[in-house]
Design a protein around this motif. Structure first.
Motif, mmCIF file in Angstrom:
data_model
loop_
_atom_site.group_PDB
_atom_site.id
_atom_site.type_symbol
_atom_site.label_atom_id
_atom_site.label_comp_id
_atom_site.label_asym_id
_atom_site.label_seq_id
_atom_site.Cartn_x
_atom_site.Cartn_y
_atom_site.Cartn_z
ATOM 1 N N THR A 1 105.148 -57.691 -61.111
ATOM 2 C CA THR A 1 104.944 -58.257 -62.379
ATOM 3 C C THR A 1 104.076 -59.433 -61.944
ATOM 4 O OG1 THR A 1 107.104 -59.273 -61.540
ATOM 5 C CG2 THR A 1 107.269 -57.471 -63.210
ATOM 6 N N LEU B 1 105.505 -48.639 -69.458
ATOM 7 C CA LEU B 1 105.805 -49.757 -68.426
ATOM 8 C C LEU B 1 107.327 -49.808 -68.080
ATOM 9 C CD1 LEU B 1 104.633 -52.099 -66.906
ATOM 10 C CD2 LEU B 1 105.330 -53.718 -68.654
ATOM 11 N N SER C 1 110.087 -51.275 -65.854
ATOM 12 C CA SER C 1 110.353 -52.478 -65.376
ATOM 13 C C SER C 1 111.683 -52.421 -64.627
ATOM 14 C CB SER C 1 110.560 -53.536 -66.429
ATOM 15 O OG SER C 1 109.179 -53.635 -67.100
ATOM 16 N N THR D 1 106.179 -57.757 -69.563
ATOM 17 C CA THR D 1 106.293 -56.796 -70.577
ATOM 18 C C THR D 1 105.637 -57.460 -71.855
ATOM 19 O OG1 THR D 1 108.311 -57.749 -71.725
ATOM 20 C CG2 THR D 1 108.741 -56.035 -69.871
ATOM 21 N N ASP E 1 102.228 -55.891 -74.044
ATOM 22 C CA ASP E 1 102.238 -55.676 -75.434
ATOM 23 C C ASP E 1 100.977 -56.371 -76.061
ATOM 24 O OD1 ASP E 1 104.483 -54.274 -75.484
ATOM 25 O OD2 ASP E 1 105.867 -55.808 -75.769
ATOM 26 N N HIS F 1 105.068 -48.448 -74.369
ATOM 27 C CA HIS F 1 106.347 -48.141 -74.332
ATOM 28 C C HIS F 1 107.315 -48.786 -73.281
ATOM 29 C CE1 HIS F 1 105.683 -45.173 -77.734
ATOM 30 N NE2 HIS F 1 104.375 -45.280 -77.136
ATOM 31 N N HIS F 2 108.391 -49.123 -73.212
ATOM 32 C CA HIS F 2 108.951 -49.642 -71.894
ATOM 33 C C HIS F 2 110.293 -48.883 -71.620
ATOM 34 C CE1 HIS F 2 106.616 -53.522 -72.361
ATOM 35 N NE2 HIS F 2 106.737 -53.290 -73.623
ATOM 36 N N VAL G 1 113.313 -50.013 -69.059
ATOM 37 C CA VAL G 1 113.736 -51.024 -68.486
ATOM 38 C C VAL G 1 115.199 -50.623 -67.814
ATOM 39 C CG1 VAL G 1 115.036 -53.323 -68.618
ATOM 40 C CG2 VAL G 1 112.904 -52.679 -70.217
ATOM 41 N N HIS H 1 114.770 -56.224 -74.913
ATOM 42 C CA HIS H 1 114.344 -54.824 -74.968
ATOM 43 C C HIS H 1 115.510 -53.782 -75.570
ATOM 44 C CE1 HIS H 1 110.222 -54.892 -73.603
ATOM 45 N NE2 HIS H 1 110.482 -55.889 -72.671
ATOM 46 N N SER I 1 111.665 -49.212 -76.645
ATOM 47 C CA SER I 1 111.962 -49.286 -75.512
ATOM 48 C C SER I 1 113.449 -48.534 -75.252
ATOM 49 C CB SER I 1 112.516 -50.906 -75.405
ATOM 50 O OG SER I 1 111.132 -51.672 -75.496
#
Length: 390
Positions: free
Chosen positions: A84, A103, A105, A119, A123, A130-131, A133, A146, A152
């Motif tokens: 990050t 992504l 995270s 994040t 975006d 798409h996330h 987490v 999220h 997400s």
């Protein structure tokens, strides 16, 4: 098992020793959500153009460095590890291609300034993001941002993995194991093997690890290949953190170490080499072990292995419970050696592992980071738009 506990080390000791149980709990939690996880991931993984980026800061970034090469091999698709801290400072380079992105995270608390910013920059820079987490704190900013987003999926680690100590220990290993299970598929046998092997480390090697710290080596080098290079990096950081920088640490790959970094080795150096489970890669690891044992006394070069080492000596530590695991899985278990060594050094130096920096010069959750506004000009998304207009 009996690990020395003094005032100021209670949380770190608890969080290191609880890991076998936390891993079992994390695995059970993922299994319970498998249908939901697969419903989110399956359509994305079916798209060959999808790029997957694993991200985090510090120790959380090293999760990606370990998992990315292993998951690339398992999923046979492009997977990158990008911290990050690199995304936030260099979003144009990090997101130079406007392709669909997943992504992933990692964050212990999710309150580090870069966690949310990375994040948001994704975006802002790309047309489709798409996330996933993976975090240890449901009150953290990353989770809250999220949790209810359609694009997400948030996966919480067991509550007790949200380490109270300064250094990430059970948070690191539980998130690493979890991403391997989430993206690589369920593997109950591996989880059981990791828990068993970690228990052996805690029960049978803690005294040996404490003895290493008491020898007074002022430099410690960690070496690993492939995914285990990321583990070597995390190991070096763990010792640096827990001793408040009083011990010089370094990390490298087995082949890379000869290209200059070997200059760090002197008579006060301890070297820990994580041996790969891949037969080909393992040859290079064993070569550097043999070479360094000609330079240093053999007891100053510790080889950590999941399989027997030919002509093994007392400095070859085999954990047979880990046999058959791939290198990223091995990193989950092997990291206990580094965590215990960091703890032992810290106690030997009279530091307080739960808070090695009482002056606040270094903080558990990073402070002082200013997130600057990014206008996206010349970013990947605007470049793509320019090309479409031509």
């Amino acid at each position: 098992m009996s690990i020395t506990t003094i005032v100021g080390s209670e949380a770190t000791v608890r969080e290191i020793t609880q890991q076998p149980d936390v891993w079992l709990e994390a695995s059970t939690g993922i299994a319970a959500r498998r249908e939901e996880i697969d419903a989110f991931l399956a359509p994305l993984l079916a798209r060959p153009e999808l790029r997957i980026v694993l991200t985090g800061a510090g120790t959380s970034a090293f999760i990606g460095e370990i998992a990315a090469p292993a998951l690339t091999r398992t999923l046979r698709r492009r997977i990158d590890a990008v911290a990050t801290t690199d995304i936030v400072s260099n979003p144009r380079e990090s997101f130079a291609e406007d392709v669909p992105l997943l992504l992933v995270s990692f964050a212990r608390s999710g309150n580090s300034p870069e966690s949310v910013a990375a994040t948001e920059l994704a975006d802002q820079s790309l047309a489709e993001v798409h996330h996933l987490v993976i975090t240890c704190d449901e009150t953290g900013e990353l989770y809250r941002r999220h949790h209810d987003r359609a694009s997400s999926l948030t996966v919480l680690m067991p509550l007790r993995s949200n380490d109270e100590g300064f250094a990430m220990t059970s948070s690191f290993s539980s998130m690493l194991l979890s991403v391997l299970l989430i993206l690589g598929g369920a593997d109950d046998a591996a989880v059981q093997a990791l828990a068993a092997g970690a228990t052996t480390i805690l029960d049978q090697r803690e005294v040996d690890i404490r003895a290493l710290a008491n020898e007074g080596c002022e430099r410690v080098v960690y070496i690993g290949s492939g995914p285990l290079t990321g583990l070597a990096r995390e190991s070096a950081l763990k010792l640096l953190e827990l001793t408040a920088g009083r011990i010089v640490t370094y990390y490298d790959s087995a082949l890379g170490f000869r290209h200059g970094p070997k200059a760090v080795v002197d008579d006060s150096t301890l070297v820990v080499v994580y041996l790969s489970s891949d037969p080909y890669t393992r040859r290079y690891d064993l070569d550097i072990v043999a070479e360094l044992r000609q330079t240093l006394s053999p007891e100053r070069v510790i080889a950590i292995s999941s399989e027997p080492v030919e002509g093994a000596t007392a400095s070859d530590w085999e954990f047979s419970e880990f046999a058959g695991l791939d290198d990223a899985q091995l990193a989950v278990g092997y990291v206990l050696v580094a965590q215990l060594l960091g703890l032992s050094y810290s106690l030997q130096l009279g530091a307080t592992p739960d808070n090695p920096f009482p002056s606040g010069t270094v903080n558990r959750v990073v402070q002082g980071v200013r997130i600057h506004e990014f206008d996206g000009v010349d970013g990947a998304r605007s470049v793509a738009a320019q090309l479409q207009e031509q």
